[in-house]
Structures are given as structure tokens and as C-alpha cells.
Design a protein around this motif. Structure first.
Motif, mmCIF file in Angstrom:
data_model
loop_
_atom_site.group_PDB
_atom_site.id
_atom_site.type_symbol
_atom_site.label_atom_id
_atom_site.label_comp_id
_atom_site.label_asym_id
_atom_site.label_seq_id
_atom_site.Cartn_x
_atom_site.Cartn_y
_atom_site.Cartn_z
ATOM 1 N N GLU A 45 -36.006 -26.105 2.901
ATOM 2 C CA GLU A 45 -35.465 -26.073 4.261
ATOM 3 C C GLU A 45 -33.937 -26.043 4.202
ATOM 4 N N ASP A 46 -33.366 -26.817 3.296
ATOM 5 C CA ASP A 46 -31.920 -26.828 3.047
ATOM 6 C C ASP A 46 -31.726 -26.515 1.571
ATOM 7 N N PRO A 47 -31.250 -25.304 1.225
ATOM 8 C CA PRO A 47 -31.132 -24.922 -0.184
ATOM 9 C C PRO A 47 -30.199 -25.821 -1.002
ATOM 10 N N ASP A 48 -29.374 -26.591 -0.339
ATOM 11 C CA ASP A 48 -28.492 -27.516 -1.051
ATOM 12 C C ASP A 48 -29.150 -28.870 -1.298
ATOM 13 N N ASP A 49 -30.381 -29.035 -0.820
ATOM 14 C CA ASP A 49 -31.085 -30.306 -0.958
ATOM 15 C C ASP A 49 -32.518 -30.027 -1.416
ATOM 16 N N LEU A 50 -32.771 -30.220 -2.710
ATOM 17 C CA LEU A 50 -34.083 -29.911 -3.268
ATOM 18 C C LEU A 50 -35.189 -30.850 -2.789
ATOM 19 N N SER A 51 -34.844 -31.856 -2.029
ATOM 20 C CA SER A 51 -35.888 -32.722 -1.471
ATOM 21 C C SER A 51 -36.478 -32.125 -0.190
ATOM 22 N N THR A 52 -35.961 -31.000 0.278
ATOM 23 C CA THR A 52 -36.445 -30.382 1.516
ATOM 24 C C THR A 52 -37.454 -29.266 1.226
ATOM 25 N N LEU A 53 -38.318 -29.520 0.261
ATOM 26 C CA LEU A 53 -39.363 -28.569 -0.111
ATOM 27 C C LEU A 53 -40.437 -28.517 0.972
ATOM 28 N N PRO A 54 -41.283 -27.492 0.927
ATOM 29 C CA PRO A 54 -42.365 -27.420 1.919
ATOM 30 C C PRO A 54 -43.282 -28.637 1.847
#
Length: 124
Positions: free
Chosen positions: A31-40
Motif C-alpha cells: 500500500e505504501d512502497p516505503d513501508d514493507l509492513s503495508t503488504l496485502p
């Protein structure tokens, strides 16, 4: 990553170097490419080795699974993007779920569409 049974792998050649392909992978996956915790929903980050490998894991009552993206430089302007799928489907409900998701070919269609979307994001 815990070793799960292998399901399959699909690849595409992306007309971009590894750095641009990695960026497209994150833009389409997070969701936010700068934050890998925002995966689907359903996925968590297992490992990130930019721009070589992104490993995601997940679980629900009928399966435990992993999706691993590998980026291999084929040429200075071409990257082989591979999605490897791994999963375990325990019990009778898991076997039924595997038959519905893997056995029908739906998983293959979804993964191939995902790879096309990532390759398309490079051009955007």
C-alpha cells in the motif's frame, strides 16, 4: 522462512534493470512502497533483500503459505522476475481448499496476472 512444500513458480522478463523492477514490485505489492509492513491482507514480511528477493508468508485456518519474489538480472536492461509459491494445506478442509485454489488453476492465473501488473508498473 520455515520450509513449506513447493507449489509452483512463474516468471516473466521485465524490460528494466533490477532496481526499477524492485521499485515496481513494491509499488504494486505494498500500500505504501516505503513501508514493507503495508503488504496485502494475509501476508507478512518474512525477508527483504533489495533488489534481489522479497519473501512473504501467511496463514489462515486452512493453509500456511509463502510467496517469494526473486529478481535476477538477465541483461543490463532486463530482469527475470520469478514468483515462487510454497504452501501447506493440513486436514480435510486444507485438502479441499488446495483443490479449489491450486487444482482449479486459479492460483496460476492470479500469480501470472500479478507478474504482468508488476512488469506494467515498470513502464508507468
Amino acid at each position: 522462512m520455515e520450509r513449506l512444500p513447493y507449489i509452483d513458480q512463474h516468471s516473466t522478463l521485465v524490460p528494466a534493470d533490477r532496481a526499477r523492477t524492485w521499485s515496481a514490485l513494491l509499488r504494486t505489492t505494498c500500500e505504501d512502497p516505503d513501508d514493507l509492513s503495508t503488504l496485502p491482507r494475509g501476508f507478512t514480511l518474512d525477508e527483504a533483500d533489495p533488489p534481489h528477493r522479497l519473501a512473504l508468508t501467511g496463514r489462515h485456518p486452512f493453509s500456511r503459505y509463502a510467496l517469494v519474489f526473486r529478481l535476477d538480472e538477465e541483461t543490463p536492461t532486463g530482469t527475470r522476475l520469478t514468483a515462487e509459491s510454497w504452501g501447506e494445506f493440513p486436514g480435510p478442509h486444507g485438502r479441499l481448499y488446495r483443490a479449489l485454489v491450486i487444482g482449479t488453476g486459479g492460483h496460476r492465473l492470479v500469480v501470472r496476472a500479478m507478474l504482468r501488473r508488476i512488469a506494467g508498473a515498470v513502464r508507468a
